[in-house]
Design an enzyme around this catalytic site. Structure first.
Site, mmCIF file in Angstrom:
data_model
loop_
_atom_site.group_PDB
_atom_site.id
_atom_site.type_symbol
_atom_site.label_atom_id
_atom_site.label_comp_id
_atom_site.label_asym_id
_atom_site.label_seq_id
_atom_site.Cartn_x
_atom_site.Cartn_y
_atom_site.Cartn_z
ATOM 1 N N ASP A 30 1.590 -4.905 18.939
ATOM 2 C CA ASP A 30 1.750 -6.259 19.443
ATOM 3 C C ASP A 30 2.700 -6.176 20.644
ATOM 4 O OD1 ASP A 30 2.053 -9.173 19.412
ATOM 5 O OD2 ASP A 30 4.024 -8.792 18.524
ATOM 6 N N ASP A 78 4.847 -9.349 22.364
ATOM 7 C CA ASP A 78 6.028 -10.219 22.332
ATOM 8 C C ASP A 78 6.811 -10.064 21.037
ATOM 9 O OD1 ASP A 78 5.847 -11.848 24.828
ATOM 10 O OD2 ASP A 78 3.894 -12.350 23.984
ATOM 11 N N GLU A 98 4.217 -21.423 12.759
ATOM 12 C CA GLU A 98 3.779 -20.028 12.921
ATOM 13 C C GLU A 98 4.505 -19.093 11.952
ATOM 14 O OE1 GLU A 98 4.949 -18.110 16.604
ATOM 15 O OE2 GLU A 98 3.381 -16.608 16.430
ATOM 16 N N SER A 131 -2.195 -8.539 22.297
ATOM 17 C CA SER A 131 -1.229 -9.632 22.382
ATOM 18 C C SER A 131 -1.870 -11.011 22.476
ATOM 19 C CB SER A 131 -0.342 -9.430 23.609
ATOM 20 O OG SER A 131 0.447 -10.575 23.834
ATOM 21 N N ALA A 132 -1.273 -11.943 21.747
ATOM 22 C CA ALA A 132 -1.680 -13.346 21.851
ATOM 23 C C ALA A 132 -0.928 -14.046 22.972
ATOM 24 C CB ALA A 132 -1.427 -14.054 20.525
ATOM 25 N N LYS A 171 -6.188 -12.030 15.706
ATOM 26 C CA LYS A 171 -6.247 -10.712 16.335
ATOM 27 C C LYS A 171 -7.285 -9.829 15.639
ATOM 28 C CE LYS A 171 -1.620 -10.648 18.240
ATOM 29 N NZ LYS A 171 -0.384 -9.870 18.418
ATOM 30 N N ASP A 199 5.260 -7.923 14.739
ATOM 31 C CA ASP A 199 6.396 -8.733 14.275
ATOM 32 C C ASP A 199 5.928 -9.963 13.510
ATOM 33 O OD1 ASP A 199 5.623 -10.210 16.787
ATOM 34 O OD2 ASP A 199 7.273 -11.470 16.106
HETATM 35 O O1 C5P Z 1 2.340 -10.748 21.994
HETATM 36 P P1 C5P Z 1 2.278 -11.716 20.823
HETATM 37 O O2 C5P Z 1 0.948 -11.663 20.139
HETATM 38 O O3 C5P Z 1 3.430 -11.566 19.917
HETATM 39 O O4 C5P Z 1 2.415 -13.165 21.555
HETATM 40 C C1 C5P Z 1 2.411 -14.381 20.919
HETATM 41 C C2 C5P Z 1 3.761 -15.009 20.708
HETATM 42 O O5 C5P Z 1 4.055 -15.940 21.747
HETATM 43 C C3 C5P Z 1 3.733 -15.822 19.436
HETATM 44 O O6 C5P Z 1 4.370 -15.139 18.396
HETATM 45 C C4 C5P Z 1 4.383 -17.170 19.767
HETATM 46 O O7 C5P Z 1 5.576 -17.410 19.046
HETATM 47 C C5 C5P Z 1 4.682 -17.107 21.228
HETATM 48 N N1 C5P Z 1 4.165 -18.295 21.952
HETATM 49 C C6 C5P Z 1 4.991 -18.944 22.846
HETATM 50 N N2 C5P Z 1 4.519 -20.053 23.547
HETATM 51 C C7 C5P Z 1 3.253 -20.480 23.366
HETATM 52 C C8 C5P Z 1 2.392 -19.799 22.479
HETATM 53 C C9 C5P Z 1 2.894 -18.702 21.782
HETATM 54 O O8 C5P Z 1 6.150 -18.544 23.015
HETATM 55 N N3 C5P Z 1 2.826 -21.514 24.045
HETATM 56 MG MG MG Z 2 4.697 -10.842 18.538
#
Ligand code: C5P
Ligand code: MG
Length: 298
Positions: free
Chosen positions: A49, A51, A97, A165-166, A214, A239
């Site tokens: 992942d 973030d 979340e 990554s999301a 994912k 994480d």
């Molecule tokens: O890379 P990763 O998959 O961890 O990225 C997603 C993270 O970004 C989520 O865990 C979420 O807390 C965060 N997020 C954010 N702002 C958004 C959507 C998701 O900070 N608008």
């Molecule tokens: Mg993450």
């Protein structure tokens, strides 16, 4: 047999004694690592992942930004939009979340709402492609301590690093690039921006990736995993509970070791993390453990 297992922690990977490390079954972890050591770096791939896994959660007591937050806090977003973001949606959706009392099914519609709103807001900001690097340079984003060794050793041993990554792909690629570790063995699957002929953000490409789909993404993109099918050993880093299934697109897995960073709501979530991740790293801002395991395997 027990004596042999504990030797690994005692002599070969003493880092596993770090107080931040929690394991449900140390013997099993040692067995997996030994198998990976036996098969060598040619059989290994790393699926991670981004973030809050490859980047720090906090620095000097202050939260570090996610790839979304980098833009939210940047000068590319209007003050008006920042004011909106300050109250909503993060304060509403982030607790959902990470809530360990809700099921994934309960969370998904909220995540889709959150991401859709965030993407729509960004599209309204008429963001220019050539301004993204500046936003990243001026941000507080930090890769975890030990990132040079992590990216460097994977590169040196030609081990593929697949980042799933999301977050925002264009932004996280800039973070990696800015830190000088975007080596050729790194591949990223994420939400990518679409720009019009004037270089302005106009939409997002492809299927939306949020925290809890994912697995679908991995299964829907078998071609992306194709060249990785001959690497049956997987080191998975995440994480979120949603990161546990990131490797589901890989067939014929022989050994998988899941390492989970437990950054936030530690007391509430410890049991769930220890029950699901093989190694849990509690409030650990470093890549020391992945690096120590990689050092032993390679
Ligand atoms: O890379 P990763 O998959 O961890 O990225 C997603 C993270 O970004 C989520 O865990 C979420 O807390 C965060 N997020 C954010 N702002 C958004 C959507 C998701 O900070 N608008
Ligand atoms: Mg993450």
């Amino acid at each position: 047999v027990l004596a042999i297992w504990h030797q690994l922690t005692k002599y070969e990977i003493p880092e596993l004694k770090k107080p931040s490390v929690i394991m449900r079954d140390r013997g099993r972890v040692e067995e997996i690592i030994r198998n990976m050591h036996g098969a060598g770096p040619g059989a290994l791939q790393v699926i991670s992942d981004f973030d809050m896994t490859l980047t720090r959660f906090a620095f000097n007591g202050k939260r570090c930004p996610t790839s979304h937050n980098i833009l939210d806090n940047s000068s590319l977003i209007s003050e008006d939009c920042k004011a909106k973001l300050a109250n909503f949606p993060k304060s509403h959706y982030y607790p959902i979340e990470i809530d360990s009392s809700l099921s994934v099914e309960d969370k998904v519609p909220h995540m889709v709402e959150w991401w859709t709103q965030a993407h729509d807001l960004l599209v309204q900001q008429r963001i220019k492609k050539d301004q993204l690097a500046k936003a990243v340079r001026e941000s507080d984003a930090m890769l975890r301590d030990g990132y040079e060794v992590f990216f460097g050793s994977l590169k040196d041993h030609s081990i593929p690093l697949l980042i799933f990554s999301a977050g925002l792909g264009d932004i996280l690629e800039e973070v990696i690039e800015h830190n000088g570790v975007f080596h050729p063995n790194v591949r990223v699957f994420s939400n990518y921006m679409e720009f019009d002929k004037n270089g302005l953000l106009c939409s997002f490409k492809g299927q939306l990736i949020h925290t809890f789909n994912k697995r679908e993404g991995a299964l829907l993109n078998p071609d992306q995993f194709e060249q990785l099918q001959d690497r049956p050993n997987i080191l998975l880093l995440g994480d979120s509970m949603g990161d546990l299934t990131m490797a589901d697109g890989v067939q014929n897995v022989q050994n998988i070791l899941r390492i989970g960073y437990l950054n936030d709501k530690v007391e509430e979530r410890r049991d769930a993390y220890v029950g699901s991740y093989d190694i849990v790293l509690e409030k650990d801002e470093t890549l020391d453990i992945p690096n120590a395991i990689l050092r032993y395997i390679t």
